[in-house]
Design an enzyme around this catalytic site. Structure first.
Site, short mmCIF file in Angstrom:
data_model
loop_
_atom_site.label_atom_id
_atom_site.label_comp_id
_atom_site.label_asym_id
_atom_site.label_seq_id
_atom_site.Cartn_x
_atom_site.Cartn_y
_atom_site.Cartn_z
N LEU A 41 58.85 46.52 50.88
CA LEU A 41 59.06 46.05 52.24
C LEU A 41 58.09 44.89 52.39
O LEU A 41 56.93 45.01 52.00
CB LEU A 41 58.74 47.13 53.28
CG LEU A 41 59.72 48.28 53.40
CD1 LEU A 41 59.16 49.36 54.32
CD2 LEU A 41 61.06 47.80 53.92
N ASP A 42 58.55 43.76 52.94
CA ASP A 42 57.63 42.63 53.07
C ASP A 42 56.52 42.95 54.06
O ASP A 42 56.55 43.96 54.77
CB ASP A 42 58.38 41.33 53.40
CG ASP A 42 58.99 41.30 54.80
OD1 ASP A 42 58.48 41.97 55.71
OD2 ASP A 42 59.98 40.58 54.98
N GLU A 43 55.53 42.10 54.09
CA GLU A 43 54.33 42.33 54.90
C GLU A 43 54.66 42.54 56.37
O GLU A 43 54.01 43.34 57.06
CB GLU A 43 53.40 41.13 54.72
CG GLU A 43 52.06 41.27 55.37
CD GLU A 43 51.14 40.09 55.07
OE1 GLU A 43 49.98 40.16 55.51
OE2 GLU A 43 51.56 39.12 54.42
N LYS A 44 55.68 41.87 56.88
CA LYS A 44 56.03 41.95 58.30
C LYS A 44 57.01 43.08 58.61
O LYS A 44 57.35 43.29 59.77
CB LYS A 44 56.60 40.62 58.78
CG LYS A 44 55.58 39.51 58.77
CD LYS A 44 56.16 38.22 59.27
CE LYS A 44 55.11 37.13 59.28
NZ LYS A 44 55.64 35.85 59.75
N SER A 45 57.47 43.79 57.59
CA SER A 45 58.40 44.90 57.79
C SER A 45 57.63 46.21 57.72
O SER A 45 56.53 46.28 57.19
CB SER A 45 59.49 44.88 56.73
OG SER A 45 60.24 43.69 56.83
#
Length: 185
Positions: A41-45
């Site tokens: 999951l990306d940093e903002k997810s």
């Protein structure tokens, strides 16, 4: 399984100089030697992330045969037409090339999901309407859900993975870790 918080990388080891100031999953508790995240999951997810020491299990889950479901809060009140485009596949950029996403399942949620408050504020409805959608994919390109919603005119404000196969996030709290004895995906 872990509820990955916003602002954390989906890894336990720092792989580069640029990531020195980034938060890693290992800061959230004690984990076995050699543990890794299954997928990313990306940093903002945020949301459901499975962890394992079994490389074969990781490969099986990332193979494209397992559904991953995401709830996305969107900027604007998404239209039926936009949801239809998402389900049929939209053109996004991937690795510098254009890519048409595979058909998927998507629908507008009737109620706002009851997720824990995020540590970074999200704009609220005072600045225009927002809506929530469920998007279920088998593939997982780099920031795919965000790119898909933007491609149809409704950028993602918050993205939470709620399901991988038959494993659900449920009522977990941000940063919470649960041990699964057997994963039945």
């Amino acid at each position: 399984m872990i509820y990955k918080p916003y602002g954390y990388l989906s890894q336990f080891v720092n792989n580069g100089q640029k990531q020195n100031s980034k938060k890693l999953l290992g800061e959230l508790g004690e984990f076995p030697e050699g543990i890794m995240a299954i997928g990313r999951l990306d940093e903002k997810s945020e949301g459901l992330l499975l962890l394992t020491t079994d490389g074969k299990l990781s490969n099986d889950i990332c193979s494209g045969n397992i559904e991953k479901e995401y709830y996305a809060q969107l900027d604007g009140d998404i239209s039926i037409e936009a949801i239809q485009k998402i389900t049929e596949g939209v053109e996004i950029g991937f690795n510098g090339k254009k890519y048409i996403t595979k058909p998927c399942k998507a629908f507008k949620l009737k109620q706002t999901p009851n997720f824990p408050k995020r540590n970074k504020k999200i704009r609220d409805d005072r600045h225009g309407p927002t809506s929530w959608v469920s998007i279920t994919l088998n593939e997982g390109k780099f920031r795919q859900v965000r790119k898909m919603t933007s491609a149809v005119g409704f950028p993602t404000l918050r993205l939470v993975r709620v399901r991988i196969g038959n494993v659900y996030l449920g009522a977990m709290q941000i940063g919470e870790v649960k041990k699964l004895i057997q994963v039945d995906i």
